[in-house]
Design an enzyme around this catalytic site. Structure first.
Site, short mmCIF file in Angstrom:
data_model
loop_
_atom_site.label_atom_id
_atom_site.label_comp_id
_atom_site.label_asym_id
_atom_site.label_seq_id
_atom_site.Cartn_x
_atom_site.Cartn_y
_atom_site.Cartn_z
N CYS A 1 0.75 -1.24 0.06
CA CYS A 1 -0.04 0.00 0.14
C CYS A 1 0.92 1.32 -0.06
O CYS A 1 0.38 2.39 -0.58
CB CYS A 1 -0.89 -0.05 1.26
N HIS B 1 -1.44 1.33 7.50
CA HIS B 1 -1.79 1.24 6.04
C HIS B 1 -1.63 2.79 5.51
O HIS B 1 -1.74 3.63 6.07
CB HIS B 1 -3.25 0.97 6.17
#
Length: 372
Positions: free
Chosen positions: A48, A319
């Site tokens: 990510c 994330h």
């Protein structure tokens, strides 16, 4: 096991398809920008950090246009730049308007070229951005050098290829887009002589403070520092160490200003990095006020075009997502998921006013594009 994997993948792609269909409906066929595509990127195991930066760069239009133009040139041997060009070309030339693309070739090449990214651990998005831009610039400079050498060989002037070998490498379009210049000014408090030293940058890293703005952080970046005691400055005019004032100013503003908010701080007592989830407001329009007196473009006005957001409590956990501006609306890219969001929703990514909770969705890298 294989049947379960197939079912899982099928269910995943069905979800992606439903998400894409919903996005297309939300934007509307009449409002959908011509020749624009919104494609999520598949996560290949904690990638990510890479996906979010690639989405942000794709919506920095000058960068995208240069990458696509590079793709149209005669093919060269595979490297990180050719893989990125293939990925951007694939997105830009999809028949569908929305969907999902697996950036497998790019990720494979990235892991092959740099062992830092050759694992399935979470990496730092800013480190990746820095590595990517510098690698592209190096590749372009090397290609230009090779082209000149080949041209000289064809003209029979081999001896001239080492001429002026000590000259700095030529500027590339990466530098044209992202490079700015800082000037480090030091003023001797005894003789008032000012000395300055220029330093180029592709992005600016700024310290963050609680309940402030990016403008405040940038002003802090240029605060005057007093050099005294054992840190005295050696003045060439006085020919001795003297007390002095030192400050950093922006001498040349780039076309795209990439600002890295230093949200990860090493805590000695914890023996690890922790996240500073401070609330730092970043406006949709930005003008820098800490320019030098001889700045080439001090009045340059910027518009926010993309933000890489860190979600979580630390650099190696959590994330990354990206929010980007495309034409007159904003989109959120969360790996393979793409959603349209309101401009007001950007405020959710400023950070937290309370220091009790360290887990937050906070703006980490800001991309501002100049209007001129």
């Amino acid at each position: 096991m294989e049947i379960l994997m197939t079912v899982s993948k099928f269910a995943s792609f069905c979800t992606m398809g439903a998400n894409a269909s919903a996005l297309e409906k939300e934007i509307g066929s009449e409002q959908f920008p011509v020749n624009e595509h919104y494609f999520g990127l598949v996560n290949f195991g904690n990638t990510c950090y890479c996906n979010s930066v690639l989405q942000a760069l794709y919506f920095c239009r000058p960068f995208r246009e240069k990458i696509l133009a590079y793709r149209s040139q005669p093919r060269r041997k595979e490297n990180l730049l050719t893989c990125l060009a293939d990925l951007f070309h694939s997105i830009a030339n999809q028949k569908r308007k929305v969907g999902v693309i697996p950036p497998k070739k790019f990720i494979t090449r990235l892991r092959k070229e740099n062992e830092l990214f050759d694992n399935y651990m979470q990496q730092d998005a800013h480190e990746f951005l820095n590595y990517l831009l510098n690698t592209i610039a190096d590749l372009l400079q090397e290609e230009r050098k090779q082209d000149k050498t080949n041209g000289r060989l064809a003209n029979g002037s081999l001896d001239s290829q080492n001429h002026n070998s000590n000259a700095p490498p030529p500027s590339t379009w990466v530098h044209e887009i992202f490079q700015g210049t800082l000037t480090n000014e030091t003023r001797c408090l005894t003789c008032e002589t000012i000395s300055s030293k220029d330093e180029d940058f592709l992005d600016l890293s700024v310290d963050v403070e609680q309940n402030t703005s990016i403008t405040h952080c940038l002003r802090g970046f240029s605060n005057t520092e007093t050099l005294c005691s054992e840190y005295k400055y050696y003045c060439e005019e006085c020919r001795s160490k003297q007390e002095a004032h030192k400050r950093m100013r922006v001498k040349k503003l780039p076309m795209i200003l990439a600002l890295h908010l230093k949200r990860f701080k090493y805590m000695e007592q914890l023996q690890r990095y922790t996240k500073l989830s401070y609330r730092v407001v970043f406006p949709l329009e930005l003008r820098l006020f800490n320019t030098s007196g001889d700045a080439t473009n001090p009045e340059r006005l910027y518009d926010l075009v993309a933000v890489v957001v860190h979600c979580g409590s630390g650099p190696n956990r959590g994330h990354y997502i990206a929010i980007v501006k495309s034409h007159d609306f904003w989109l959120l890219f969360d790996d393979d998921i793409v959603e349209k969001i309101d401009a007001q929703a950007i405020e959710e990514f400023y950070g937290l006013t309370s220091e009790i909770s360290k887990n937050s969705e906070s703006g980490y890298i800001l991309f501002y594009q100049s209007r001129d």
